[in-house]
Design an enzyme around this catalytic site. Structure first.
Site, PDB file in Angstrom:
ATOM      1  CG  ASP A   1      15.858  27.418  -6.008  1.00 59.50           C
ATOM      2  OD1 ASP A   1      15.349  27.739  -7.106  1.00 59.50           O
ATOM      3  OD2 ASP A   1      17.063  27.140  -5.882  1.00 59.50           O
TER       4      ASP A   1
ATOM      5  NE  ARG B   1      23.099  30.019  -3.594  1.00 54.08           N
ATOM      6  CZ  ARG B   1      22.296  29.586  -4.587  1.00 54.08           C
ATOM      7  NH1 ARG B   1      22.597  29.861  -5.846  1.00 54.08           N
ATOM      8  NH2 ARG B   1      21.221  28.882  -4.309  1.00 54.08           N
TER       9      ARG B   1
END
Length: 543
Positions: free
Chosen positions: A452, A164
């Site tokens: 996150d 990613r």
């Protein structure tokens, strides 16, 4: 006009094995990517700003009438799974430092999402060190020894790697792009992360039976998907591999993208494997885009925004139906609960919550799901095994029963409240996560939840909205700038301190992104510029 040779310049000191990644050939490839696509990236970012302004001014999102023919044409399909992506029932996500890389590769998951975005703090060491980890893991030459002498090595069976890259909005200030006119700007984080991994590893991955696979983060519309598709075609041609070798899975983690899922698949159809329900960023996107639209667009405590509330059900049901209609995988999201090997009660609660979450996804038709910890792989897999059996996926399960309208996606009314505890939790999570991020740790276990950048964004954006909407908590306390400052002071007083911590810096970032009148679109942008890019790294080496 005087012209010059375009180039990428390295503005930071080299580290261990960085020269293996930042080779002259790799930097020339990055330069070519920027020459071809940097301008279009800026155009897409400008279009995002225009759309946010329109939403803020009262214009609702809708399914695009100009692309109705794409949605109504029944015959087209996406390329689908590449080699090694047929079975994605459990994917483990995590950053690309060496220890986490080995743990993910030994987790037993079918796929490792090697995350250079929300789970990675973009320090120079993490950005290039992560590329070194990928390079070595793909070639099975990675190892690591912890400070206490524990060795880490790869096992026999490892997952397929899907990388990613950072989203379009993020830059890499340790690399400078100089164009043909001599104008300079920071490099694109997306092009850097994609380009370095692709250049070094695409052919090696193909030789080992898989291919260069990517998760695309933060996309907002089909034109951004078209840009990525053109980048993929350009890159395949540049190194001489067949068109369509790259496979991409797009995270539907912004509310505008939810209205263009089919068009996004169409634009990427020759490179596309599927879509993912990026639940935490999706909630953040709703708050960000509708923060100024009144109390009807104000969400309650984060803990009350579950995957079963109507607007989240509408979004995920539409995602599964859209994917399977076009032959694409639908991948579920990540439950925030994580086990604690030192606390059996916490572990039991985490396993129970993950079981419920993954059972719902498997029964809804998802083909796979995410976990953030190796100890959750077996629990998640059991739920998908029950539904899939020996089948690799359930793409053949068409959800013809799904009928989701624009109004369903935009109906944010849910039973819930804003509480004093919710305010404090948001302050605590935001400050503690930012502090971790400033220390270079982008995936942080906080109070037995995996946080996150997306969950920190929810926390601070909710506080900003509650302040500006003059929300009163269930206990009768108005949420104001002063009340949040008071809560912040209390949280800071409770936090343990240690030499070298970044608590004070984190508090400053929190104040900037939560208590200022102007709402920053992402907390990481200013924090990156202020704290992760320093003059001490400015020893220049040109490519």
């Amino acid at each position: 006009m005087t012209t010059t040779q375009s180039r990428i310049e390295v503005l930071a000191a080299t580290g261990d094995r960085f020269d293996d990644i930042l080779t002259p050939e790799a930097l020339r490839f990055l330069t070519r990517l920027h020459d071809a696509f940097a301008g279009r990236r800026h155009d897409r970012l400008a279009a995002r700003m225009q759309r946010r302004t329109a939403i803020d001014n009262g214009r609702d999102l809708r399914f695009l009438p100009e692309t109705a023919s794409i949605r109504e044409e029944p015959t087209w399909r996406v390329a689908g799974a590449g080699p090694g992506l047929e079975d994605r029932r459990v994917e483990i996500t995590g950053p690309t430092d060496r220890k986490m890389t080995i743990n993910a590769m030994n987790s037993g998951a079918k796929v490792w999402l090697a995350d250079q975005e929300d789970a990675t703090s973009p320090t120079w060491a993490n950005v290039i060190g992560g590329q070194v980890s990928l390079f070595d893991a793909i070639r099975r030459q990675i190892d690591f020894t912890s400070e206490d002498g524990k060795p880490y090595r790869l096992g026999e069976t490892t997952p397929t790697i899907v990388v990613r890259p950072r989203g379009w909005h993020l830059v890499e200030k340790h690399l400078r792009y100089v164009d043909h006119a001599g104008l300079s700007s920071p490099a694109s984080g997306s092009l850097v992360d994609f380009g370095l991994h692709f250049f070094h590893n695409a052919k090696e991955l193909i030789a080992r039976g898989t291919g260069p696979y990517f998760y695309l983060a933060k996309l907002e519309n089909h034109l951004e998907a078209r840009l990525w598709d053109d980048i993929f075609t350009f890159s395949e041609n540049a190194i001489g591999i067949p068109h369509g070798t790259i496979r991409a899975t797009v995270l539907i983690e912004t509310i505008p993208a939810a209205f263009e899922m089919e068009e996004i698949l169409y634009e990427l159809r020759e490179h596309c494997a599927g879509l993912n329900a990026g639940r935490w960023d999706y909630i953040f996107s709703i708050i960000k885009n509708f923060r100024g639209r009144g109390t009807g667009f104000t969400l309650p405590d984060r803990s009350q925004i579950t995957m079963t509330v109507p607007f989240m059900r509408a979004y995920t049901e539409l995602l599964v139906a859209t994917c399977h209609k076009r032959g694409a995988h639908a991948i579920g999201g990540m439950s925030a609960f994580i086990p604690n090997r030192r606390d059996p009660d916490v572990t039991a609660r985490a396993l129970e919550q993950v079981t419920i979450d993954k059972r719902r996804e498997a029964r809804d038709g998802f083909d796979g799901t995410w976990v953030a910890h190796p100890d959750l792989v077996a629990t998640a897999q059991a739920e998908f095994d029950t539904v899939l059996g020996t089948k690799p996926n359930q793409v053949d399960r068409l959800r013809d029963d799904v009928d989701v309208s624009a109004a369903d996606l935009l109906d944010f009314r849910i039973e819930g409240t804003v509480t004093d505890a919710g305010v404090k939790a948001n302050v605590t999570i935001a400050v503690r996560y930012i502090e971790s991020w400033l220390r270079g740790v982008g995936a942080a276990a906080i109070d037995n939840l995996m946080e996150d950048a997306a969950t920190a964004e929810i926390s601070r954006s909710q506080l900003w909205q509650w302040i500006h909407r003059q929300i009163i908590t269930a206990e009768g306390n108005p949420i104001t700038h002063d009340s949040v400052r008071t809560t912040l002071d209390g949280v800071l007083a409770e936090l343990p301190r240690s030499q070298g911590d970044r608590v004070d810096d984190a508090a400053d970032v929190f104040r900037q992104v939560t208590l200022e009148e102007t709402f920053p679109t992402f907390l990481t942008i200013s924090a990156y510029s202020q704290y992760l890019v320093g003059s001490r790294e400015r020893s220049t080496m040109a490519a």
